[in-house]
Design a protein around this motif. Sequence first.
Motif, PDB file in Angstrom:
ATOM      1  N   PRO A 265      -3.647 -11.818 -30.427  1.00  0.00           N
ATOM      2  CA  PRO A 265      -4.041 -10.714 -29.357  1.00  0.00           C
ATOM      3  C   PRO A 265      -2.704  -9.929 -29.148  1.00  0.00           C
ATOM      4  N   ALA A 266      -2.977  -8.769 -29.107  1.00  0.00           N
ATOM      5  CA  ALA A 266      -1.635  -7.871 -28.639  1.00  0.00           C
ATOM      6  C   ALA A 266      -1.403  -8.069 -27.442  1.00  0.00           C
ATOM      7  N   TYR A 267       0.065  -7.866 -27.230  1.00  0.00           N
ATOM      8  CA  TYR A 267       0.602  -8.088 -25.826  1.00  0.00           C
ATOM      9  C   TYR A 267       0.281  -9.457 -25.231  1.00  0.00           C
ATOM     10  N   ARG A 268      -0.381 -10.415 -25.873  1.00  0.00           N
ATOM     11  CA  ARG A 268      -0.299 -11.855 -25.538  1.00  0.00           C
ATOM     12  C   ARG A 268       0.240 -12.726 -26.861  1.00  0.00           C
ATOM     13  N   ASN A 269       1.517 -12.402 -27.044  1.00  0.00           N
ATOM     14  CA  ASN A 269       2.172 -13.377 -27.963  1.00  0.00           C
ATOM     15  C   ASN A 269       3.585 -13.279 -27.751  1.00  0.00           C
ATOM     16  N   GLN A 270       4.036 -14.312 -28.286  1.00  0.00           N
ATOM     17  CA  GLN A 270       5.589 -14.768 -27.663  1.00  0.00           C
ATOM     18  C   GLN A 270       6.606 -13.483 -27.877  1.00  0.00           C
ATOM     19  N   TYR A 271       6.647 -12.788 -29.140  1.00  0.00           N
ATOM     20  CA  TYR A 271       7.783 -11.802 -29.468  1.00  0.00           C
ATOM     21  C   TYR A 271       7.647 -10.425 -29.318  1.00  0.00           C
ATOM     22  N   TRP A 272       6.366  -9.991 -28.878  1.00  0.00           N
ATOM     23  CA  TRP A 272       6.114  -8.597 -28.667  1.00  0.00           C
ATOM     24  C   TRP A 272       7.107  -7.735 -27.970  1.00  0.00           C
ATOM     25  N   ASP A 273       7.758  -8.230 -26.985  1.00  0.00           N
ATOM     26  CA  ASP A 273       8.580  -7.472 -26.219  1.00  0.00           C
ATOM     27  C   ASP A 273       9.888  -8.370 -25.951  1.00  0.00           C
ATOM     28  N   HIS A 274      10.307  -9.045 -27.256  1.00  0.00           N
ATOM     29  CA  HIS A 274      11.589  -9.722 -27.117  1.00  0.00           C
ATOM     30  C   HIS A 274      12.685  -9.060 -27.890  1.00  0.00           C
ATOM     31  N   TYR A 275      13.907  -8.914 -27.505  1.00  0.00           N
ATOM     32  CA  TYR A 275      14.985  -8.184 -28.143  1.00  0.00           C
ATOM     33  C   TYR A 275      16.146  -8.847 -28.067  1.00  0.00           C
ATOM     34  N   GLU A 276      16.403 -10.000 -27.764  1.00  0.00           N
ATOM     35  CA  GLU A 276      17.439 -10.844 -27.989  1.00  0.00           C
ATOM     36  C   GLU A 276      18.261 -10.924 -29.486  1.00  0.00           C
ATOM     37  N   ASP A 277      19.510 -10.807 -29.477  1.00  0.00           N
ATOM     38  CA  ASP A 277      20.049 -10.777 -30.629  1.00  0.00           C
ATOM     39  C   ASP A 277      19.877 -12.035 -31.699  1.00  0.00           C
ATOM     40  N   GLY A 278      19.345 -11.987 -32.707  1.00  0.00           N
ATOM     41  CA  GLY A 278      19.021 -13.193 -33.623  1.00  0.00           C
ATOM     42  C   GLY A 278      18.133 -12.552 -34.807  1.00  0.00           C
ATOM     43  N   ILE A 279      17.515 -13.514 -35.498  1.00  0.00           N
ATOM     44  CA  ILE A 279      16.726 -13.467 -36.691  1.00  0.00           C
ATOM     45  C   ILE A 279      15.317 -14.068 -36.422  1.00  0.00           C
ATOM     46  N   TYR A 280      14.467 -13.416 -37.237  1.00  0.00           N
ATOM     47  CA  TYR A 280      13.137 -14.303 -37.227  1.00  0.00           C
ATOM     48  C   TYR A 280      12.700 -14.835 -38.529  1.00  0.00           C
ATOM     49  N   VAL A 281      12.471 -16.258 -38.505  1.00  0.00           N
ATOM     50  CA  VAL A 281      12.180 -16.876 -39.584  1.00  0.00           C
ATOM     51  C   VAL A 281      10.661 -17.447 -39.972  1.00  0.00           C
ATOM     52  N   ASP A 282      10.460 -17.876 -41.093  1.00  0.00           N
ATOM     53  CA  ASP A 282       9.030 -18.153 -41.256  1.00  0.00           C
ATOM     54  C   ASP A 282       8.907 -19.568 -40.378  1.00  0.00           C
ATOM     55  N   ILE A 283       7.729 -19.759 -40.008  1.00  0.00           N
ATOM     56  CA  ILE A 283       7.789 -20.870 -38.900  1.00  0.00           C
ATOM     57  C   ILE A 283       7.431 -22.236 -39.725  1.00  0.00           C
ATOM     58  N   LEU A 284       7.192 -22.215 -40.859  1.00  0.00           N
ATOM     59  CA  LEU A 284       7.080 -23.121 -41.890  1.00  0.00           C
ATOM     60  C   LEU A 284       8.363 -23.534 -42.821  1.00  0.00           C
ATOM     61  N   TYR A 296      12.003  -2.734 -33.140  1.00  0.00           N
ATOM     62  CA  TYR A 296      11.865  -1.587 -32.068  1.00  0.00           C
ATOM     63  C   TYR A 296      10.574  -1.838 -31.642  1.00  0.00           C
ATOM     64  N   ASP A 297      10.246  -1.019 -30.237  1.00  0.00           N
ATOM     65  CA  ASP A 297       8.918  -1.098 -29.507  1.00  0.00           C
ATOM     66  C   ASP A 297       8.148  -0.234 -30.316  1.00  0.00           C
ATOM     67  N   SER A 298       7.102  -0.664 -30.953  1.00  0.00           N
ATOM     68  CA  SER A 298       5.931   0.343 -31.599  1.00  0.00           C
ATOM     69  C   SER A 298       4.978   0.554 -30.769  1.00  0.00           C
ATOM     70  N   ASP A 299       4.806   0.000 -29.320  1.00  0.00           N
ATOM     71  CA  ASP A 299       3.570   0.345 -28.377  1.00  0.00           C
ATOM     72  C   ASP A 299       2.326  -0.178 -28.961  1.00  0.00           C
ATOM     73  N   THR A 300       2.415  -1.465 -29.958  1.00  0.00           N
ATOM     74  CA  THR A 300       1.226  -1.946 -30.390  1.00  0.00           C
ATOM     75  C   THR A 300       1.204  -3.293 -29.869  1.00  0.00           C
ATOM     76  N   GLY A 301       1.964  -4.008 -29.203  1.00  0.00           N
ATOM     77  CA  GLY A 301       1.770  -5.197 -28.722  1.00  0.00           C
ATOM     78  C   GLY A 301       2.157  -6.373 -29.642  1.00  0.00           C
ATOM     79  N   TRP A 302       2.742  -5.932 -30.730  1.00  0.00           N
ATOM     80  CA  TRP A 302       3.161  -6.970 -31.771  1.00  0.00           C
ATOM     81  C   TRP A 302       4.530  -6.648 -32.022  1.00  0.00           C
ATOM     82  N   PRO A 303       5.561  -7.780 -32.507  1.00  0.00           N
ATOM     83  CA  PRO A 303       6.758  -7.602 -32.858  1.00  0.00           C
ATOM     84  C   PRO A 303       6.809  -6.546 -34.120  1.00  0.00           C
ATOM     85  N   SER A 304       7.712  -5.615 -34.042  1.00  0.00           N
ATOM     86  CA  SER A 304       7.737  -4.623 -35.291  1.00  0.00           C
ATOM     87  C   SER A 304       9.020  -4.566 -35.762  1.00  0.00           C
TER      88      SER A 304
END
Length: 382
Positions: A265-284, A296-304
């Motif tokens: 769901p948009a806006y109901r996920n962990q990183y949609w508004d998360h902007y701490e310095d770091g990298i995102y890796v595959d969860i597996l 950046y903030d794409s106004d979609t509710g998902w990390p972009s």
Amino acid sequence: MKKVIIFLFLAIFAIGSIIFVPIVYDYFTARSYGSEPVELSEEDTRGKATFAGGCFWCMEAPFEYIEGVHDVVSGYIGGEEVNPAYEDVASGETGHVEAVQVIYDPSMVTYEDLLEVFWRQIDPTDDEGQFVDRGAQYSSGIFYYDDEQKQLAEESKRELDQSGRFDAPIVTRVIEAETFYRAEDYHQNYYKENPVRYNFYRSNSGRDEFLDEYWEEDEREYTVSEPDDDDIAFWRTYEKEDEETLRNQLSKIQYEVTQEDDTEPAYRNQYWDHYEDGIYVDILSGEPLFSSTHQYDSDTGWPSFTQPIVEETIVEEDDWGLLGRRTEIRSAYGDSHLGHVFNDGPEPTGLRYCMNSAALNFIAKDDMESAGYEEFLYLFED
């Protein structure tokens, strides 16, 4: 008879449209794309190698399929004009040559390996172009970035010359690299994005006939040397678990997203508004995918994101649905569904990598070294 003639006319028109119309369009719109210098920061630990072998469309694929190569960029090098356009380079007016810049991990593939792959793509005895493409702008060359690359390139050239493989002297230049300019976007990954036109050009260029004459089949498919196990990043050795193990390892939403291509769901996920310095890796697999420096903030509710960290870990696949074709993004080593990429993003890429938080794990900048991602700390250097 009349219907047959009409059918043949339409068939010829359709084939001509596929092959020639886009080429004409590309030529007359080249200036609108422009080109930009490509540089690595001093903190970037990746290697950089630049080779010219005629048409850069044909030089990308051989390097992109080498494990440890992060990216292969088509571009221009060797001329004095700043930000050259394709039509000027192709006409020979700027002094540039078409070339590819290979960004690679030295712990995975050596510069000597890249040289061996390079020689197997070109006619090193031709000083007036390459195959069907004539002129200095299509001449072959190795552009070195330091004394070590110069020495290795000259030694490799000398060995090939002395081998007697070719009937004429090796004339490929070994010269110091100057500014490398990225070519227009429509030239990047041309063999993937325009397979019909690419195959039509390649099959008529004379390149493969020449290579088949001077290299045996097993020699054409040069295999790079294997790195030491201790030098291989852990995420490159990931082996996917069976379904039962994955269900126990992942939460319900994580499994549905990564294994069943679902969307959270948009806006109901962990990183949609998360902007701490770091990298995102595959969860597996843990393979590095995206950086907060490209988020950046794409106004979609998902990390972009505007781009991935390295092309090596991203796989694009066609995703056909009720709304037509979309481009799905999957992780290369984990084979996880991540999200989709769209062409409505901001500069500098114009892309929007719209990802699912459930497919990602975040590694804070302060934790990257201890977690095994030290090589990507250059992303956060000024």
